[in-house]
Design a protein around this motif. Structure first.
Motif, PDB file in Angstrom:
ATOM      1  N   PRO A 283     -36.201  23.885 -19.159  1.00 43.54           N
ATOM      2  CA  PRO A 283     -35.604  24.352 -20.416  1.00 43.54           C
ATOM      3  C   PRO A 283     -36.440  23.938 -21.625  1.00 43.54           C
ATOM      4  CG  PRO A 283     -33.921  23.384 -19.011  1.00 43.54           C
ATOM      5  CD  PRO A 283     -35.250  23.133 -18.352  1.00 43.54           C
ATOM      6  N   GLY A 284     -36.757  24.918 -22.450  1.00 45.37           N
ATOM      7  CA  GLY A 284     -37.509  24.666 -23.669  1.00 45.37           C
ATOM      8  C   GLY A 284     -39.000  24.857 -23.518  1.00 45.37           C
ATOM      9  N   VAL A 285     -39.544  24.602 -22.344  1.00 45.51           N
ATOM     10  CA  VAL A 285     -40.989  24.719 -22.142  1.00 45.51           C
ATOM     11  C   VAL A 285     -41.422  26.178 -22.164  1.00 45.51           C
ATOM     12  CG1 VAL A 285     -42.915  24.265 -20.558  1.00 45.51           C
ATOM     13  CG2 VAL A 285     -41.141  22.543 -20.884  1.00 45.51           C
ATOM     14  N   GLY A 286     -40.681  27.040 -21.472  1.00 45.95           N
ATOM     15  CA  GLY A 286     -41.020  28.463 -21.451  1.00 45.95           C
ATOM     16  C   GLY A 286     -41.005  29.050 -22.848  1.00 45.95           C
ATOM     17  N   ALA A 287     -39.993  28.697 -23.650  1.00 46.13           N
ATOM     18  CA  ALA A 287     -39.894  29.208 -25.020  1.00 46.13           C
ATOM     19  C   ALA A 287     -41.059  28.701 -25.869  1.00 46.13           C
ATOM     20  CB  ALA A 287     -38.564  28.795 -25.641  1.00 46.13           C
ATOM     21  N   ALA A 288     -41.417  27.440 -25.705  1.00 49.99           N
ATOM     22  CA  ALA A 288     -42.542  26.878 -26.463  1.00 49.99           C
ATOM     23  C   ALA A 288     -43.846  27.561 -26.072  1.00 49.99           C
ATOM     24  CB  ALA A 288     -42.642  25.374 -26.224  1.00 49.99           C
ATOM     25  N   MET A 289     -44.014  27.845 -24.779  1.00 48.49           N
ATOM     26  CA  MET A 289     -45.224  28.535 -24.325  1.00 48.49           C
ATOM     27  C   MET A 289     -45.281  29.936 -24.929  1.00 48.49           C
ATOM     28  SD  MET A 289     -45.357  27.260 -20.334  1.00 48.49           S
ATOM     29  CE  MET A 289     -46.524  28.484 -19.853  1.00 48.49           C
ATOM     30  N   ALA A 290     -44.132  30.602 -25.004  1.00 51.33           N
ATOM     31  CA  ALA A 290     -44.086  31.944 -25.585  1.00 51.33           C
ATOM     32  C   ALA A 290     -44.476  31.898 -27.059  1.00 51.33           C
ATOM     33  CB  ALA A 290     -42.700  32.542 -25.406  1.00 51.33           C
ATOM     34  N   GLN A 291     -44.037  30.876 -27.777  1.00 50.11           N
ATOM     35  CA  GLN A 291     -44.403  30.724 -29.187  1.00 50.11           C
ATOM     36  C   GLN A 291     -45.904  30.530 -29.329  1.00 50.11           C
ATOM     37  OE1 GLN A 291     -41.924  27.470 -30.494  1.00 50.11           O
ATOM     38  NE2 GLN A 291     -40.603  28.870 -31.662  1.00 50.11           N
ATOM     39  N   ILE A 292     -46.473  29.714 -28.475  1.00 52.08           N
ATOM     40  CA  ILE A 292     -47.917  29.457 -28.539  1.00 52.08           C
ATOM     41  C   ILE A 292     -48.682  30.736 -28.245  1.00 52.08           C
ATOM     42  CG2 ILE A 292     -49.839  28.216 -27.460  1.00 52.08           C
ATOM     43  CD1 ILE A 292     -47.819  25.895 -26.993  1.00 52.08           C
ATOM     44  N   VAL A 293     -48.261  31.447 -27.222  1.00 59.24           N
ATOM     45  CA  VAL A 293     -48.928  32.696 -26.857  1.00 59.24           C
ATOM     46  C   VAL A 293     -48.839  33.684 -28.014  1.00 59.24           C
ATOM     47  CG1 VAL A 293     -48.844  34.701 -25.325  1.00 59.24           C
ATOM     48  CG2 VAL A 293     -48.652  32.403 -24.391  1.00 59.24           C
ATOM     49  N   GLY A 294     -47.666  33.777 -28.636  1.00 62.02           N
ATOM     50  CA  GLY A 294     -47.499  34.686 -29.764  1.00 62.02           C
ATOM     51  C   GLY A 294     -48.399  34.312 -30.929  1.00 62.02           C
ATOM     52  N   ALA A 295     -48.592  33.006 -31.158  1.00 60.98           N
ATOM     53  CA  ALA A 295     -49.416  32.553 -32.274  1.00 60.98           C
ATOM     54  C   ALA A 295     -50.904  32.652 -31.967  1.00 60.98           C
ATOM     55  CB  ALA A 295     -49.058  31.111 -32.621  1.00 60.98           C
TER      56      ALA A 295
ATOM     57  N   MET B 205     -55.896  28.255 -24.128  1.00 62.03           N
ATOM     58  CA  MET B 205     -55.223  29.145 -23.225  1.00 62.03           C
ATOM     59  C   MET B 205     -55.243  28.595 -21.799  1.00 62.03           C
ATOM     60  SD  MET B 205     -53.889  31.249 -24.978  1.00 62.03           S
ATOM     61  CE  MET B 205     -53.499  32.931 -24.899  1.00 62.03           C
ATOM     62  N   GLN B 206     -56.288  27.825 -21.479  1.00 59.80           N
ATOM     63  CA  GLN B 206     -56.374  27.263 -20.141  1.00 59.80           C
ATOM     64  C   GLN B 206     -55.225  26.275 -19.912  1.00 59.80           C
ATOM     65  OE1 GLN B 206     -60.024  25.247 -19.311  1.00 59.80           O
ATOM     66  NE2 GLN B 206     -59.759  25.406 -17.107  1.00 59.80           N
ATOM     67  N   ALA B 207     -54.869  25.535 -20.952  1.00 53.30           N
ATOM     68  CA  ALA B 207     -53.766  24.586 -20.827  1.00 53.30           C
ATOM     69  C   ALA B 207     -52.458  25.321 -20.547  1.00 53.30           C
ATOM     70  CB  ALA B 207     -53.651  23.730 -22.081  1.00 53.30           C
ATOM     71  N   LEU B 208     -52.261  26.455 -21.193  1.00 50.69           N
ATOM     72  CA  LEU B 208     -51.046  27.229 -20.947  1.00 50.69           C
ATOM     73  C   LEU B 208     -51.020  27.761 -19.523  1.00 50.69           C
ATOM     74  CD1 LEU B 208     -50.713  29.184 -24.297  1.00 50.69           C
ATOM     75  CD2 LEU B 208     -49.239  27.363 -23.453  1.00 50.69           C
ATOM     76  N   ALA B 209     -52.167  28.203 -19.037  1.00 50.27           N
ATOM     77  CA  ALA B 209     -52.244  28.693 -17.667  1.00 50.27           C
ATOM     78  C   ALA B 209     -51.916  27.576 -16.681  1.00 50.27           C
ATOM     79  CB  ALA B 209     -53.625  29.281 -17.380  1.00 50.27           C
ATOM     80  N   LEU B 210     -52.377  26.366 -16.975  1.00 48.90           N
ATOM     81  CA  LEU B 210     -52.069  25.222 -16.107  1.00 48.90           C
ATOM     82  C   LEU B 210     -50.575  24.907 -16.128  1.00 48.90           C
ATOM     83  CD1 LEU B 210     -55.104  22.887 -16.856  1.00 48.90           C
ATOM     84  CD2 LEU B 210     -54.578  24.037 -14.704  1.00 48.90           C
ATOM     85  N   LEU B 211     -49.968  24.963 -17.316  1.00 47.61           N
ATOM     86  CA  LEU B 211     -48.526  24.735 -17.406  1.00 47.61           C
ATOM     87  C   LEU B 211     -47.767  25.784 -16.608  1.00 47.61           C
ATOM     88  CD1 LEU B 211     -47.991  23.741 -21.139  1.00 47.61           C
ATOM     89  CD2 LEU B 211     -47.384  22.385 -19.137  1.00 47.61           C
TER      90      LEU B 211
END
Length: 109
Positions: free
Chosen positions: A16-28, A1-7
């Motif tokens: 484009p594409g990064v926000g959607a990928a982050m949302a997928q990771i958060v959902g999982a 989760m720390q990596a996502l916060a850094l991103l």
């Protein structure tokens, strides 16, 4: 989760594409704090400096070339100072080092 916060903090979530990928990771993985836009007053600056290219040094008068490894040694060296060589000058002294050719000026267009 720390990596996502850094991103998120880096502002990459707007790419484009990064926000959607982050949302997928958060959902999982689970829940994450809502994204807040990050404003920067200037360009992002990295504390990591890129490696510098070796700058050619002028060849000192009296320098000698090691015939075993090709290293150019300063006149005061009694052994080749190449990391993997180190042989005594009397065994590998190939004589004076030739001056490097000057760089040619670019041709006019």
């Amino acid at each position: 989760m720390q990596a996502l916060a850094l991103l998120q903090a880096s502002g990459l979530s707007g790419v484009p594409g990064v926000g959607a990928a982050m949302a997928q990771i958060v959902g999982a993985v689970g829940q994450m704090a809502p994204a807040a836009p990050v404003l920067h007053n200037g360009p992002l600056v990295s504390s990591v400096k890129p490696p510098r290219a070796a700058q050619p040094q002028p060849i000192k008068e009296g320098s000698w070339v090691c015939i075993d490894c090709g290293n150019i040694n300063f006149p005061n060296r009694e052994h080749c100072n190449a990391k993997k060589c180190g042989k005594p000058r009397e065994e590998v002294d190939g004589g004076p080092a030739a001056e490097a050719a000057p760089l040619a000026a670019p041709a006019p267009a």
